[in-house]
Design an enzyme around this catalytic site. Structure first.
Site, PDB file in Angstrom:
ATOM      1  N   HIS A  27       0.881  -1.047  -0.134  1.00 55.93           N
ATOM      2  CA  HIS A  27       0.007   0.045  -0.110  1.00 55.93           C
ATOM      3  C   HIS A  27       1.024   1.163  -0.144  1.00 55.93           C
ATOM      4  O   HIS A  27       1.710   1.628   1.084  1.00 55.93           O
ATOM      5  CB  HIS A  27      -0.937   0.030   1.003  1.00 55.93           C
ATOM      6  CG  HIS A  27      -1.950   1.123   1.280  1.00 55.93           C
ATOM      7  ND1 HIS A  27      -2.931   1.335   0.724  1.00 55.93           N
ATOM      8  CD2 HIS A  27      -1.746   2.530   1.665  1.00 55.93           C
ATOM      9  CE1 HIS A  27      -3.752   2.205   0.841  1.00 55.93           C
ATOM     10  NE2 HIS A  27      -2.926   3.306   1.354  1.00 55.93           N
ATOM     11  N   CYS A  28       0.908   2.459  -0.832  1.00 53.62           N
ATOM     12  CA  CYS A  28       1.650   3.351  -1.100  1.00 53.62           C
ATOM     13  C   CYS A  28       0.870   4.380  -0.591  1.00 53.62           C
ATOM     14  O   CYS A  28      -0.185   4.816  -0.984  1.00 53.62           O
ATOM     15  CB  CYS A  28       1.849   3.393  -2.369  1.00 53.62           C
ATOM     16  SG  CYS A  28       2.846   5.181  -2.985  1.00 53.62           S
ATOM     17  N   PHE A  29       1.364   5.071   0.597  1.00 57.14           N
ATOM     18  CA  PHE A  29       0.818   6.081   1.193  1.00 57.14           C
ATOM     19  C   PHE A  29       0.925   7.254   0.214  1.00 57.14           C
ATOM     20  O   PHE A  29      -0.075   8.201   0.639  1.00 57.14           O
ATOM     21  CB  PHE A  29       1.162   6.324   2.599  1.00 57.14           C
ATOM     22  CG  PHE A  29       0.875   5.390   3.459  1.00 57.14           C
ATOM     23  CD1 PHE A  29      -0.205   5.292   4.335  1.00 57.14           C
ATOM     24  CD2 PHE A  29       1.967   4.147   3.824  1.00 57.14           C
ATOM     25  CE1 PHE A  29      -0.442   4.136   5.109  1.00 57.14           C
ATOM     26  CE2 PHE A  29       1.551   3.400   4.634  1.00 57.14           C
ATOM     27  CZ  PHE A  29       0.441   3.239   5.515  1.00 57.14           C
TER      28      PHE A  29
ATOM     29  N   GLY B 142      -2.014   6.992  -1.841  1.00 54.69           N
ATOM     30  CA  GLY B 142      -3.391   6.579  -1.188  1.00 54.69           C
ATOM     31  C   GLY B 142      -3.730   5.526  -1.725  1.00 54.69           C
ATOM     32  O   GLY B 142      -5.054   5.367  -1.744  1.00 54.69           O
TER      33      GLY B 142
END
Length: 275
Positions: A122-124, A127
């Protein structure tokens, strides 16, 4: 979980803010300062060449950034009728509720509330989850972001070198630039705009190195046919030639996606989905 959800909102806004500041500095400060050299011809002046290069890098970085967000991994939970509620989906995928029923290379993300195929992480900063549908755009986003930061770093160093009449021939000059600038700023010998550019130099260096590291690490996993989720869970993948692994992510017409931000062109994702 609340902190992660907050980070999922703040991180994209932070990235867009840094991108806007970089664009403003390049267009209104760095590039105009390059027009002061009267010895160069207008057509091949460093300002025009550098401006064209920066626009190319930034357009690809932001274009792939948008495609990573738009090309969200599909929610497999809806088509599989796994039941209602996040806990039911998570237990089904982990095999704790129905042993032996977990899907390989599939993961339920609690932040996105979706089941993604070939989940990587999951790439913050986007998002969004990175999976089989937007992996290539994520790699291109990391690549062009690191190159855009390197370009801005070089242009910023050239501007500071001319503004402060200093040379960066000595490698220690960049390392000692920040402490010397802080002392000069509080003594009134340094302008606020120059101090801001110096701070941005170190920020571009950090973001550029981080994105380059992400890109290199992701390419290594792609060559091996693995994802970060598979490595973290200790999953064994079927050994395949590295050319097939690359083609699965980047497609046959990979050169088109390398030059302009486009969706997965000629990749095997749609073919696998149809099967």
């Amino acid at each position: 979980m609340l902190v992660l959800r907050l980070l999922n909102v703040v991180a994209p806004a932070y990235f867009l803010c840094i991108s806007l500041v970089t664009f403003v500095l390049q267009i209104f400060l760095f590039i105009p300062s390059m027009f002061r050299d009267p010895s160069t011809t207008p057509l091949f002046s460093p300002a025009l060449l550098h401006g064209a290069l920066f626009l190319f890098l930034s357009a690809n970085a932001l274009g792939n950034y948008v495609l990573v967000i738009q090309s969200s991994p599909e929610d497999l939970g809806k088509s599989l009728n796994l039941g209602e509620g996040a806990e039911v989906v998570a237990d089904w995928l982990d095999g704790s509720r129905f042993p032996g029923s977990a899907l390989p290379s599939t993961h339920f993300c609690r932040l996105c509330s979706r089941v993604t195929q070939r989940h990587d992480h999951h790439c913050f900063f986007t998002g969004n989850c990175i999976g089989s549908k937007n992996m290539r755009n994520f790699v291109m986003f990391c690549l062009y972001t690191s190159l855009a930061c390197l370009d801005s770093l070089v242009a910023g160093m050239a501007y500071i070198s001319a503004a402060l009449s200093m040379s960066f021939a000595n490698p220690l000059a960049f390392l000692t630039l920040l402490p010397h600038s802080i002392s000069q700023f509080f003594s009134g010998a340094l302008l606020s705009s120059e101090m801001f550019v110096i701070l941005m130099l170190y920020l571009w260096l950090g973001i550029g190195l981080a994105c380059a590291g992400f890109c290199c690490h992701q390419m290594l996993l792609i060559l091996r046919g693995q994802t970060r989720y598979q490595v973290r869970k200790g999953m064994v993948v079927r050994a395949r030639p590295w050319r097939e692994n690359l083609q699965e992510v980047f497609g046959k017409r990979w050169l088109l996606g390398l030059l302009i931000p486009v969706l997965n062109v000629g990749s095997d994702y749609r073919g696998q989905k149809a099967k």
